[in-house]
Design an enzyme around this catalytic site. Structure first.
Site, mmCIF file in Angstrom:
data_model
loop_
_atom_site.group_PDB
_atom_site.id
_atom_site.type_symbol
_atom_site.label_atom_id
_atom_site.label_comp_id
_atom_site.label_asym_id
_atom_site.label_seq_id
_atom_site.Cartn_x
_atom_site.Cartn_y
_atom_site.Cartn_z
ATOM 1 N N PRO A 102 0.816 -1.211 0.000
ATOM 2 C CA PRO A 102 0.000 0.000 0.000
ATOM 3 C C PRO A 102 0.854 1.268 0.000
ATOM 4 O O PRO A 102 1.884 1.344 0.644
ATOM 5 C CB PRO A 102 -0.817 -0.113 1.287
ATOM 6 N N ASP A 103 0.404 2.232 -0.755
ATOM 7 C CA ASP A 103 1.015 3.537 -0.829
ATOM 8 C C ASP A 103 0.743 4.262 0.511
ATOM 9 O O ASP A 103 -0.221 3.957 1.189
ATOM 10 C CB ASP A 103 0.312 4.174 -2.039
ATOM 11 N N PHE A 104 1.609 5.175 0.877
ATOM 12 C CA PHE A 104 1.449 5.847 2.171
ATOM 13 C C PHE A 104 0.226 6.750 2.240
ATOM 14 O O PHE A 104 -0.410 6.860 3.256
ATOM 15 C CB PHE A 104 2.689 6.699 2.486
ATOM 16 N N ARG A 105 -0.037 7.439 1.130
ATOM 17 C CA ARG A 105 -1.015 8.517 1.224
ATOM 18 C C ARG A 105 -2.339 8.285 0.520
ATOM 19 O O ARG A 105 -3.306 8.986 0.793
ATOM 20 C CB ARG A 105 -0.397 9.807 0.690
ATOM 21 N N ASN A 118 11.300 4.133 -1.588
ATOM 22 C CA ASN A 118 10.614 2.976 -1.012
ATOM 23 C C ASN A 118 11.513 2.215 -0.047
ATOM 24 O O ASN A 118 12.725 2.168 -0.219
ATOM 25 C CB ASN A 118 10.135 2.048 -2.123
ATOM 26 N N ASP A 150 10.848 -1.061 0.610
ATOM 27 C CA ASP A 150 10.407 -2.456 0.438
ATOM 28 C C ASP A 150 11.458 -3.396 -0.143
ATOM 29 O O ASP A 150 11.209 -4.586 -0.282
ATOM 30 C CB ASP A 150 9.130 -2.505 -0.415
ATOM 31 N N HIS A 186 15.096 6.795 1.867
ATOM 32 C CA HIS A 186 14.325 6.745 3.121
ATOM 33 C C HIS A 186 14.649 5.480 3.915
ATOM 34 O O HIS A 186 13.872 5.062 4.769
ATOM 35 C CB HIS A 186 12.821 6.831 2.839
ATOM 36 N N THR A 239 5.716 8.552 -8.305
ATOM 37 C CA THR A 239 5.761 9.522 -7.208
ATOM 38 C C THR A 239 5.218 10.850 -7.701
ATOM 39 O O THR A 239 5.384 11.198 -8.868
ATOM 40 C CB THR A 239 7.194 9.708 -6.662
#
Ligand SMILES: [Zn+2]
Length: 249
Positions: free
Chosen positions: A33-36, A107, A109, A124, A195
C-alpha cells in the site's frame, strides 16, 4: 499519446546514463500500500493500534516511547513476501545492459534489489539493515527477519530495541543522499516513476536533475511538477514498462 511514447522510446534507446527516481507507485502492483492514497498504508492501522494519529507510527519520538505499533505494522507488510513488478524488473534489466548510473528510491520495500538492481540508494532507508537504539550495533535483515515477520520487538543482546534503518519522521536522511544531492551521478536521462514528488528533501534530487537533463515522469495521476518535465505519462507503470521493454529488447 503514441507520438509521446515514440519520443520516450528514442530517449531510452539512446541514453547511456539512466538515473531512476522511484516512489510508492512502483510497488502498488506488488500489493504494497502507498502511504497517502485512500487505500494506503494508514488504512491498515485501526483503533487497536493505540496511536495518537496514524503518522505517529513513523515518528521517531513516538517510537522511542512505544515501538510496538511500528513492529505490528511492519509484520503486516513483510509477511506478505511481495514480489517485484514488471517495472522493477525492467529497471534491473536496463542496469544489466550497463546503462544505469543509479536507482534512487523512496521505497523501503527492497523490491529493486529483489528484482536484481544493484546500484540502488534507498533515500528513506529500508529494513535491510537495523541499528540497536542503545548500543548502536548493526544487524542485517536475516538476523531479525523472524521477529520482524511475527510482529515481535527485536531486542539486542544489550537489551536495547533494534530499529530497522527506515528513515522516520524526525530523522535525517542518510549522508549518502546528501552526497548525491550535491554531486549527482552521471546522467543523460532522469526517469521518475510512481511519485508525485511531494516528499522533500528526497524529491529535490529528481527535480534538480530534471532541470539539467531530459526527464520522463510516469505516474498514475498528474503531479504539480508536470510542467518541469520533458515528458509526462499518466498510466499504469507496469503497462508503460512492458510496452517499452518489448521495443527495447
Ligand atoms: Zn544493543
Amino acid at each position: 499519446m503514441a507520438k509521446e511514447h515514440d519520443e520516450i522510446y528514442e530517449l531510452f534507446r539512446k541514453s547511456k546514463h539512466f538515473v531512476f527516481f522511484t516512489g510508492a507507485g512502483i510497488s502498488t502492483n506488488a500489493g504494497i500500500p502507498d502511504f497517502r492514497s485512500p487505500n494506503g498504508l494508514y488504512r491498515l492501522i485501526d483503533k487497536t493500534y493505540d496511536l495518537p494519529f496514524p503518522e505517529a507510527v513513523f515518528e521517531i519520538n513516538f517510537f522511542r516511547q512505544n515501538p510496538e505499533p511500528f513492529f505490528r505494522l511492519s509484520s503486516k507488510l513483510l509477511s506478505r513476501n511481495p514480489e517485484p513488478t514488471q517495472c522493477h524488473r525492467f529497471i534491473a534489466w536496463l542496469e544489466h545492459t550497463g546503462r544505469v548510473s543509479l536507482v534512487m528510491t523512496q521505497n523501503i520495500d527492497m523490491l529493486h534489489q529483489k528484482a536484481g538492481s544493484e546500484k540502488v540508494h534507498e533515500c528513506h532507508g529500508s529494513y535491510s539493515t537495523s541499528t540497536c537504539q542503545d548500543c548502536g550495533k548493526k544487524s542485517g535483515y536475516d538476523e531479525i527477519e523472524k521477529p520482524l515477520k511475527s510482529g515481535q520487538i527485536p531486542l539486542c543482546t544489550c537489551g536495547g530495541v533494534i530499529k530497522p534503518d527506515v528513515v522516520f519522521f524526525g530523522e535525517q536522511l542518510p549522508d549518502m543522499f546528501y552526497s548525491y544531492l550535491r554531486k549527482p551521478p552521471m546522467a543523460d536521462l532522469i526517469v521518475i516513476m510512481g511519485t508525485s514528488l511531494n516528499v522533500f528533501p528526497s524529491a529535490q534530487f529528481a527535480l534538480d536533475l530534471a532541470a539539467r537533463v531530459p526527464s520522463v515522469l510516469v505516474n498514475l495521476s498528474p503531479t504539480n511538477y508536470d510542467m518541469a518535465m520533458t515528458h509526462v505519462v499518466n498510466e499504469d507503470l507496469d503497462v508503460f514498462a512492458e510496452k517499452l521493454w518489448d521495443r527495447l529488447k
